[in-house]
Write an enzyme that holds these catalytic residues in place. Structure first.
Site, PDB file in Angstrom:
ATOM      1  N   GLU A  69       0.806  -1.226   0.000  1.00 45.72           N
ATOM      2  CA  GLU A  69       0.000   0.000   0.000  1.00 45.72           C
ATOM      3  C   GLU A  69       0.833   1.267   0.000  1.00 45.72           C
ATOM      4  O   GLU A  69       0.532   2.221  -0.723  1.00 45.72           O
ATOM      5  CB  GLU A  69      -0.952   0.016   1.203  1.00 45.72           C
ATOM      6  CG  GLU A  69      -2.150  -0.911   1.069  1.00 45.72           C
ATOM      7  CD  GLU A  69      -1.832  -2.382   1.324  1.00 45.72           C
ATOM      8  OE1 GLU A  69      -0.717  -2.674   1.826  1.00 45.72           O
ATOM      9  OE2 GLU A  69      -2.684  -3.236   1.035  1.00 45.72           O
ATOM     10  N   HIS A  97     -11.735  -4.280   9.500  1.00 48.52           N
ATOM     11  CA  HIS A  97     -12.248  -3.981   8.152  1.00 48.52           C
ATOM     12  C   HIS A  97     -13.500  -3.110   8.164  1.00 48.52           C
ATOM     13  O   HIS A  97     -14.248  -3.107   7.190  1.00 48.52           O
ATOM     14  CB  HIS A  97     -12.570  -5.287   7.409  1.00 48.52           C
ATOM     15  CG  HIS A  97     -11.373  -5.986   6.871  1.00 48.52           C
ATOM     16  ND1 HIS A  97     -10.500  -6.682   7.664  1.00 48.52           N
ATOM     17  CD2 HIS A  97     -10.898  -6.097   5.604  1.00 48.52           C
ATOM     18  CE1 HIS A  97      -9.543  -7.201   6.914  1.00 48.52           C
ATOM     19  NE2 HIS A  97      -9.761  -6.863   5.652  1.00 48.52           N
TER      20      HIS A  97
END
Ligand SMILES: Cc1ncc(C[n+]2csc(CCOP(=O)(O)OP(=O)(O)O)c2C)c(N)n1
Ligand SMILES: [Mg+2]
Lengths: 328, 325
Positions: free
Chosen positions: A60, A129
Site C-alpha cells: 500500500e 475492516h
C-alpha cells in the site's frame, strides 16, 4: 439521466475520464484482471488494456508513492486502496509525502492524483475492516477529500477529483455501492468540490451529514416529518474543501443543529463542525449542537452489537428530538 | 594497473569532477560555519566525505534523468546545477531560496534540473522514484531515474516494496545505496542481518554491484555501466557505494560512537586529495590550477552566503501559498 448504482456511476466516471485523458492510469491491488474487490473497475482492462490499468503487489505505501511519482512525472494516476483500512499502511506516503510535496518544494510541482478508498462499517467485517477514517484525512492539510452520498455525486465528484490538480482522497461507502439513483449522462457533468448540497429543505433543525450518514439523515427527516418536525439536511460532499458557509447559514436559520459522523466520536470531525456552528451562530442558536457519532470502540463482529456502534436512523431521530427538547 | 584517466573522460571533464567535489566540500563547510553562527537552523546534515558519490554519479547520468535523494542532499542538488546561492538562501530560510524557504536543508527540489527532491522520511523517496520511472516509461521518454538513499533505508518496507515493484514492472531505475556505515549512531552491522547491502537484491532479481564511493572515477565508471544496463534492458540496477561521512550525522551530533582511529583511516581516503594526486600524477592539472579551483569555489560559496544574508524573509502571506493548486 439514467438510473444506475453508485458502483456503476463510479465505473462510468473512470471510463469517461480515461477516454478523455490518455495520461490517466489506474492501478491497485486486484483492480485489473479481477476487476476490483468491489468491482468498481469492471471492464476497464478489456477497454483500456494492461498499459493503463494495472494490478500491483500488496504494497500500500508504495502504491501511493508510485502514484505520487507518476503524478510528478506528468501522469494522472487514479489508484485504489482495496479498503480504507489499508490506508493506514500507506499513511507515510499519504501524509508525509503526497500532502506535503507541493508546499515543501515551494509550489514547484503539483500532484494530479486520486486515491480511491472503499470504507465504512456495517457489513459485519469486524474490527480491522470496518473503520471510518475520514477524520484522519480531514485533519491533514494538503489534499482534498470527497465522500459522495449518491450515485450522481459518485460520478460527478469522481470526475472532478480526477480533473483536479491537487491530490484527492476519494472515499466510497461500501454499503452504498448498490444504491441506485438518477445520474446525468453528459460526459461533462461534474460535481463541484467545496459546495455542500441542501438535500432537503426544512425549518426546525439542521442535520449536517456526509456519505451514508446523509442517506440515514434523510430517512430520519422523513420520520420526523410525521411528527411535524421539519429538518433541513445538508450533505457536505467534500470534507476538504469544507463548505462551512452552507451549514452555518442553515443553522442560523433553523437555530438548531445535529451533526452526524460515522467515525469515532473522540476527536472526530463532528466536533469541528459543531464548534464552527457554535462559534458562528452563537446568538441565533436555540440549543447546543448535538453530535451523533460512531461509538468509541473497536467494531465488534456480531450483527446485534455491531449495529449499536454506527449511527442509525433512530439515533439521529432521537438526537433531533433532544435538540428540540433542549431549546430555549 | 589502473586505467589512465584520459582513457575515461576528457581533460576538461576530469578537472570538472575535481571542481564539483571542491565546490561541494566548500559549500558544506560553509554551512557548518553558518549553522554555528545561527544563520542556518533546524536540521543540517552535511555531505563532507561522500562527495565522490554525487559527483561521479551525476557525471554518468544524462541531464534528462531524474535524481532523487534523502536529506543529505545539498551536494546532489548543486552538482546537478542548482545555484549555490539559492541553495544557501533556502538553508537560511529566505524567500529567494530554491523552495522559497518552505523546504530548508532537507527538501531541495528543482524540476527544471530534473532534481526531484530531497526527502526526510528514511526510505520515502524510493516509491516516488519508481513512480517517476513509471511515468517516463509510460510516456516513452528516454530517461532513467536515479534514486539515492542511505544504508539506514534498506530496512524500511519501502526499500523492499520498491525493489520488488521496479523489477516486476520493469522500471528504469538505478538504486544507489550510499553506505556510510551509520544510520545516525547505529553501525550497519547492528541494524542489518546482512550488512553487505548489495547482496540483498538477489531476492528481487536485480543485478547489483559494490563500488568504492571514495573514488570519483570508480563511481563514475560503475554508474555509467549500470545506467547503460538500465537503458539497454529497461530494468532496474543496484549499486552500493561504500563511503564515509567525516562529520556527525547532523550538526547536533558530535559522533562519539566512532573511534578516532576509524576516522583517521577514512580521512586518509578523502576523495578530494586522493583525486587531486591522480590529476597531478597524470599531468591533467598543476598544483596552482587546483589551488585556483579551490579559491574559485570558496568565492562562489562566499557569494552564496552574502546573497542568502541579504535576501528577504518570506512574507506573511507565504504561509498560505503553494499548498493547493
Ligand atoms: C522513517 C524515519 N525514521 C527515522 C528517522 C530519523 N532518522 C533520520 S536520519 C536517520 C538515519 C538514516 O541513516 P542512513 O539511511 O544510513 O542515511 P545517512 O544519514 O547515513 O546519510 C534516522 C533514523 C527518519 N527521518 N525517518
Ligand atoms: Mg548511513
Amino acid at each position: 439521466m439514467s438510473e444506475m448504482t453508485y458502483r456503476d456511476a463510479l465505473n462510468l466516471a473512470l471510463r469517461e475520464e480515461m477516454r478523455r485523458d490518455p495520461a490517466m492510469v489506474v492501478f491497485g491491488e486486484d483492480v485489473a484482471l479481477y476487476e476490483g474487490s468491489f468491482k468498481v473497475t469492471r471492464g476497464l482492462l478489456a477497454e483500456f488494456g494492461e498499459e493503463r490499468i494495472k494490478d500491483t503487489p500488496i504494497s500500500e505505501n508504495t502504491i501511493i508513492g508510485m502514484a505520487v511519482g507518476a503524478a510528478m512525472g506528468g501522469l494522472r494516476p487514479v489508484v485504489e486502496l482495496m479498503t480504507v483500512n489499508f490506508a493506514l499502511l500507506a499513511m507515510d506516503q499519504l501524509i508525509n509525502h503526497m500532502a506535503k510535496i507541493r508546499s515543501m518544494f515551494g509550489g514547484q510541482t503539483y500532484l494530479p492524483m486520486v486515491v480511491r478508498m472503499p470504507g465504512g462499517g456495517g457489513s459485519q467485517l469486524a474490527a480491522q475492516h470496518s473503520q471510518s477514517l475520514e477524520s484522519y484525512f480531514m485533519h491533514c492539510p494538503g489534499m482534498r477529500i470527497a465522500y459522495p452520498a449518491t450515485p450522481a455525486d459518485a460520478k460527478g465528484l469522481l470526475k472532478s477529483a480526477i480533473r483536479d490538480n491537487n491530490p484527492v482522497v476519494f472515499l466510497e461507502h461500501e454499503l452504498l455501492y448498490n444504491s441506485k439513483g438518477e445520474v446525468p449522462d453528459d460526459p461533462e457533468f461534474l460535481a463541484p468540490f467545496g459546495r455542500a448540497n441542501v438535500v432537503r429543505a426544512g425549518a426546525d433543525v439542521t442535520i449536517v451529514a456526509y456519505a451514508r450518514m446523509t442517506v440515514l439523515a434523510l430517512q430520519a427527516a422523513g420520520e420526523l416529518e410525521k411528527e411535524g418536525i421539519s429538518c433541513e439536511v445538508i450533505d457536505l460532499r467534500t470534507l476538504n474543501p469544507l463548505d462551512a458557509e452552507t451549514f452555518i447559514a442553515s443553522a442560523r436559520k433553523t437555530g438548531r443543529a445535529v451533526v452526524v459522523e460515522e467515525c469515532w466520536r473522540s476527536a472526530g470531525l463532528g466536533g469541528d463542525l459543531a464548534h464552527r456552528i457554535h462559534e458562528a451562530c452563537f446568538d441565533s442558536l436555540l440549543a447546543p449542537v448535538k453530535r451523533v457519532a460512531g461509538l468509541d470502540v473497536p467494531m465488534p463482529y456480531s450483527r446485534e452489537i455491531e449495529k449499536l456502534c454506527i449511527p442509525r436512523v433512530e439515533t439521529i431521530v432521537s438526537a433531533v428530538r433532544d435538540v428540540l427538547a433542549a431549546s430555549v | 594497473m589502473e586505467t589512465k584517466l584520459r582513457a575515461i573522460l576528457s581533460d576538461h571533464e576530469l578537472v570538472r569532477l575535481y571542481e564539483q567535489m571542491a565546490l561541494s566540500r566548500e559549500f558544506e563547510e560553509a554551512c557548518a560555519e553558518q549553522y554555528t553562527k545561527g544563520h542556518i537552523t533546524g536540521f543540517l546534515h552535511l555531505y563532507s566525505g561522500q562527495e565522490a558519490v554525487a559527483v561521479g554519479a551525476t557525471a554518468a547520468l544524462h541531464k534528462d534523468d531524474y535524481i532523487l535523494s534523502a536529506y543529505r542532499e545539498h551536494a546532489q542538488a548543486i552538482v546537478r546545477g542548482a545555484e549555490p546561492k539559492r541553495v544557501m538562501a533556502e538553508l537560511f530560510g529566505k524567500a529567494t531560496g530554491l523552495c522559497k524557504g518552505k523546504g530548508g536543508s532537507m527538501h531541495l527540489f528543482s524540476p527544471d534540473l530534473n532534481f526531484m527532491g530531497g526527502y526526510a522520511i528514511v526510505g520515502g523517496q524510493l516509491p516516488i522514484a519508481c513512480g517517476l520511472a513509471f511515468s517516463a516509461k509510460y510516456r516513452q521518454e528516454d530517461r532513467i531515474t536515479a534514486c539515492f538513499f542511505g544504508d539506514g533505508a534498506v530496512n524500511q518496507g519501502t526499500f523492499h516494496e520498491s525493489l520488488n515493484w521496479a523489477r516486476l514492472w520493469e522500471l528504469p531505475v538505478l538504486f544507489v545505496c550510499e553506505n556510510n556505515f551509520y544510520g545516525i549512531g547505529t553501525e550497519v552491522h547492528r541494524s542489518s542481518a546482512l550488512p553487505t547491502v548489495h547482496k540483498r537484491t538477489c531476492g528481487y532479481d536485480i543485478p547489483s554491484e559494490k563500488v568504492d564511493g571514495m573514488d570519483v572515477i570508480a563511481v563514475f565508471k560503475a554508474v555509467k555501466y549500470a545506467v547503460e544496463k538500465v537503458r539497454e534492458t529497461g530494468r532496474p540496477q543496484f549499486l552500493e557505494a561504500i563511503t564515509y561521512r567525516f562529520r556527525g550525522h547532523s550538526m547536533a551530533d558530535p559522533a562519539k560512537y566512532r573511534s578516532a582511529a576509524e576516522h583517521e583511516i577514512w580521512k586518509a581516503r578523502d576523495p578530494l586529495p586522493n583525486y587531486a594526486r591522480r590529476l597531478l600524477a597524470e599531468g591533467l592539472a598543476t598544483e596552482q590550477e587546483l589551488e585556483a579551483i579551490r579559491q574559485r569555489c570558496g568565492a562562489i560559496v562566499q557569494e552564496a552566503v552574502t546573497f542568502a544574508e541579504a535576501s528577504p524573509w518570506p512574507g506573511e502571506q507565504a504561509v498560505w501559498e503553494d499548498i493547493y493548486v
